[in-house]
Design a protein around this motif. Structure first.
Motif, PDB file in Angstrom:
ATOM      1  N   GLY A   1      -3.517   2.736   6.284  1.00  6.95           N
ATOM      2  CA  GLY A   1      -2.728   1.569   6.566  1.00  6.95           C
ATOM      3  C   GLY A   1      -1.679   1.750   7.811  1.00  6.95           C
ATOM      4  O   GLY A   1      -1.542   2.648   8.325  1.00  6.95           O
ATOM      5  N   PRO A   2      -1.154   0.524   8.056  1.00  4.83           N
ATOM      6  CA  PRO A   2      -0.199   0.759   9.320  1.00  4.83           C
ATOM      7  C   PRO A   2       1.108   1.560   9.088  1.00  4.83           C
ATOM      8  O   PRO A   2       1.729   2.034  10.098  1.00  4.83           O
ATOM      9  N   LEU A   3       1.510   1.786   7.757  1.00  3.83           N
ATOM     10  CA  LEU A   3       2.741   2.551   7.422  1.00  3.83           C
ATOM     11  C   LEU A   3       2.306   4.097   7.745  1.00  3.83           C
ATOM     12  O   LEU A   3       3.152   5.052   7.616  1.00  3.83           O
ATOM     13  N   CYS A   4       0.928   4.465   7.483  1.00  5.60           N
ATOM     14  CA  CYS A   4       0.548   5.997   7.580  1.00  5.60           C
ATOM     15  C   CYS A   4       0.963   6.414   8.698  1.00  5.60           C
ATOM     16  O   CYS A   4       0.943   5.934   9.960  1.00  5.60           O
ATOM     17  N   LYS A   5       1.255   7.859   8.657  1.00  9.68           N
ATOM     18  CA  LYS A   5       1.598   8.403  10.158  1.00  9.68           C
ATOM     19  C   LYS A   5       0.601   9.232  10.437  1.00  9.68           C
ATOM     20  O   LYS A   5       0.956  10.175  11.297  1.00  9.68           O
TER      21      LYS A   5
ATOM     22  N   MET B   1       0.951  -1.074   0.057  1.00 10.89           N
ATOM     23  CA  MET B   1      -0.092  -0.055  -0.131  1.00 10.89           C
ATOM     24  C   MET B   1       0.975   1.122   0.017  1.00 10.89           C
ATOM     25  O   MET B   1       2.011   1.331   0.387  1.00 10.89           O
ATOM     26  N   PHE B   2       0.405   2.349  -0.542  1.00  9.77           N
ATOM     27  CA  PHE B   2       1.246   3.508  -0.330  1.00  9.77           C
ATOM     28  C   PHE B   2       0.708   4.144   1.148  1.00  9.77           C
ATOM     29  O   PHE B   2      -0.124   3.603   1.571  1.00  9.77           O
TER      30      PHE B   2
ATOM     31  N   LYS C   1     -10.499  -0.549  13.593  1.00 14.43           N
ATOM     32  CA  LYS C   1     -10.525  -0.336  15.019  1.00 14.43           C
ATOM     33  C   LYS C   1     -11.702  -1.285  15.611  1.00 14.43           C
ATOM     34  O   LYS C   1     -11.766  -1.552  16.933  1.00 14.43           O
ATOM     35  N   GLY C   2     -12.373  -2.073  14.788  1.00 11.79           N
ATOM     36  CA  GLY C   2     -13.193  -3.161  15.214  1.00 11.79           C
ATOM     37  C   GLY C   2     -14.520  -2.657  15.743  1.00 11.79           C
ATOM     38  O   GLY C   2     -14.977  -1.506  15.457  1.00 11.79           O
ATOM     39  N   ARG C   3     -15.226  -3.722  16.043  1.00 14.82           N
ATOM     40  CA  ARG C   3     -16.690  -3.353  16.259  1.00 14.82           C
ATOM     41  C   ARG C   3     -16.857  -2.545  17.994  1.00 14.82           C
ATOM     42  O   ARG C   3     -16.134  -2.623  18.704  1.00 14.82           O
ATOM     43  N   LYS C   4     -17.836  -1.241  17.507  1.00 17.40           N
ATOM     44  CA  LYS C   4     -18.004  -0.510  18.835  1.00 17.40           C
ATOM     45  C   LYS C   4     -19.327  -0.418  19.205  1.00 17.40           C
ATOM     46  O   LYS C   4     -19.784  -0.005  20.184  1.00 17.40           O
TER      47      LYS C   4
ATOM     48  N   HIS D   1      -3.108  -3.988   2.478  1.00 12.25           N
ATOM     49  CA  HIS D   1      -2.846  -4.332   1.368  1.00 12.25           C
ATOM     50  C   HIS D   1      -3.939  -4.131   0.015  1.00 12.25           C
ATOM     51  O   HIS D   1      -4.962  -3.590   0.673  1.00 12.25           O
ATOM     52  N   ARG D   2      -3.765  -4.214  -1.070  1.00 11.92           N
ATOM     53  CA  ARG D   2      -4.665  -4.258  -2.056  1.00 11.92           C
ATOM     54  C   ARG D   2      -5.060  -5.225  -3.081  1.00 11.92           C
ATOM     55  O   ARG D   2      -5.161  -5.054  -4.125  1.00 11.92           O
ATOM     56  N   ASP D   3      -4.831  -6.321  -2.758  1.00 10.73           N
ATOM     57  CA  ASP D   3      -4.972  -7.554  -3.248  1.00 10.73           C
ATOM     58  C   ASP D   3      -6.462  -7.787  -3.432  1.00 10.73           C
ATOM     59  O   ASP D   3      -7.154  -8.347  -2.556  1.00 10.73           O
TER      60      ASP D   3
END
Length: 284
Positions: free
Chosen positions: A111-115, A72-73, A127-130, A230-232
């Motif tokens: 994604g996980p690399l975004c700041k 992912m970007f 974040k899951g179910r709220k 990912h983007r698969d």
């Protein structure tokens, strides 16, 4: 569990007092949920926890399925995604985290690399179910799920998770499950046409609360393909959103076969959804 144990126990005992069945094992399994505690009520019969069922919070992959790794970007935003950020070029959510479009477009979250940080408006499903839900037994339909709070249109309710398997394995399992009048297979075909897909999610023995959402021909929720890590397109995740405002106490439903056409699809068991749009039968 997000609630303290005494509060969770009090909710369980209150629900247990209404029930005819021994639900202790069911409660133990659902205590593993990442989200608010899920009370369980059965005043219909003595059915308890399904046999050989394990509660999971994220997909597991069979040995025959490749692990998604399409890169992912990522963005360099440091205080939430800003205007012009690549991550929000096609914005998915409003500032309340509600889905903006009820169409078929894919959803791509940061994604996980975004700041941008955990509070970014483009982080919802991850974040899951709220929302607060209840598992309830129904005559004719078996287990179902009820909203225990009001839900606005566009609310993320749950992710459909299970065992990710190949299409060949899904066909084998589906043949056996349909013969028994039940199937928990969800094809990962939302990014393709002509029902072509390589993989499916099976929640029969491994799943979360979404495994118990019942069918309706006039549902109040729908699934959307979503990407986080990912983007698969072959291995997208499945997120379930409210398609209209939902009242507290209302059953939560999806259409198991939204593309079913009477006369062209395989007719299954009689449908008991009660919708004015009921097709009278379940179709596969």
């Amino acid at each position: 569990m997000e609630e303290q144990y005494p509060q969770a126990l009090a909710k369980y005992l209150k629900a247990q007092g209404k029930s005819k069945a021994d639900l202790s094992e069911f409660h133990r399994l659902l205590s593993h949920t990442n989200g608010p505690v899920i009370p369980i009520v059965n005043t219909v019969d003595e059915a308890g926890c399904p046999d050989n069922f394990t509660y999971i919070n994220q997909n597991i992959y069979s040995d025959e399925v490749p692990r998604p790794c399409t890169p992912m970007f990522w963005c360099e935003c440091t205080n939430g995604c800003c205007d012009g950020c690549e991550c929000t070029k096609e914005r998915n959510y409003d500032n309340r985290g509600l889905l903006l479009s009820m169409g078929d477009e894919r959803i791509v979250e940061c994604g996980p690399l975004c700041k941008c940080g955990d509070d970014c408006v483009n982080r919802v499903v991850q974040k899951g179910r709220k929302v607060v839900l209840e598992l309830r037994r129904y005559p004719h339909k078996g287990w179902g799920v009820v909203a225990k709070q009001r839900l606005k249109k566009g609310t993320f309710v749950a992710e459909y998770v299970g065992e990710v398997i190949t299409s060949d394995e899904a066909e084998n399992r589906g043949f056996k499950d349909k013969a028994q009048g039940q199937t928990y297979l969800f094809d990962l075909d939302q990014e393709f046409v002509n029902d072509i897909c390589d993989f499916s999610i099976d929640a029969k023995t491994h799943g979360n609360i979404s495994r118990f959402f019942n069918h309706s021909c006039g549902p109040n929720m729908r699934t959307r393909s979503i990407y986080v890590e990912h983007r698969d397109p072959r291995l997208h995740r499945l997120a379930i959103f409210a398609t209209r405002d939902i009242k507290a106490g209302e059953e939560l439903t999806i259409d198991y076969s939204p593309s079913a056409v009477e006369g062209e699809s395989v007719k299954g068991d009689p449908c008991h959804c009660g919708s004015s749009k009921c097709r009278k039968f379940m179709y596969f």
